[in-house]
Scaffold this active site. Structure first.
Site, PDB file in Angstrom:
ATOM      1  N   CYS A  44     -17.772  53.316  -8.850  1.00 47.61           N
ATOM      2  CA  CYS A  44     -17.844  54.900  -8.316  1.00 47.61           C
ATOM      3  C   CYS A  44     -17.938  54.513  -7.033  1.00 47.61           C
ATOM      4  CB  CYS A  44     -18.584  55.529  -8.573  1.00 47.61           C
ATOM      5  SG  CYS A  44     -18.845  57.283  -8.290  1.00 47.61           S
ATOM      6  N   CYS A  47     -20.959  56.828  -5.307  1.00 52.12           N
ATOM      7  CA  CYS A  47     -21.875  55.674  -5.475  1.00 52.12           C
ATOM      8  C   CYS A  47     -21.801  55.351  -4.617  1.00 52.12           C
ATOM      9  CB  CYS A  47     -22.304  56.316  -7.113  1.00 52.12           C
ATOM     10  SG  CYS A  47     -22.023  57.250  -8.359  1.00 52.12           S
TER      11      CYS A  47
END
Length: 128
Positions: A44, A47
């Site tokens: 991600c 993230c």
């Protein structure tokens, strides 16, 4: 000093969160992120982008009664499944990652909000 915990997967997350909230003096924050590879990088990108800002905010703004539980929500195919338990759990209702929530409250930051230091400061300093 802030205590940090880690959970991989939904069942372990629920078990740890329930255990940590037995002590009512604790402020539990749950930080949901995508699974990391052996180099420490999540699949991600959001993230990865938020990680440093979140770590700095925890260090600067969270008090000594804070526990930060970082939760690995799994790999990308699992996360994208609309039936995954993180999305269906009424306490979580996770729609995007990264997300940080003050457990058992309405306080939360979703997605790009997790990259904003001023929002993180407000989240960690908010009294309930």
């Amino acid at each position: 000093m802030v205590r940090t915990e880690f959970a991989k997967g939904y069942d372990i997350f629920r078990k740890i969160a329930d255990k940590l909230t037995e002590d009512k003096s604790v402020k539990l924050f749950v930080y949901f992120i995508g699974e990391k590879d052996d180099k420490g990088q999540s699949w991600c990108p959001d993230c990865n982008a938020a990680e440093g800002t979140v770590a700095k905010a925890v260090q600067e703004y969270a008090d000594e009664n804070t526990i930060l539980l970082t939760v690995d929500v799994g790999d990308r195919p699992f996360w994208k499944d609309k039936e995954n338990p993180f999305r269906k759990d009424s306490d979580v209702r996770l729609m995007v990652i990264p997300t940080i929530v003050r457990w058992k409250s309405t306080l939360r930051l979703d997605g790009d909000q997790c990259k904003q230091a001023e929002l993180l400061e407000m989240l960690f300093k908010e009294e309930m």
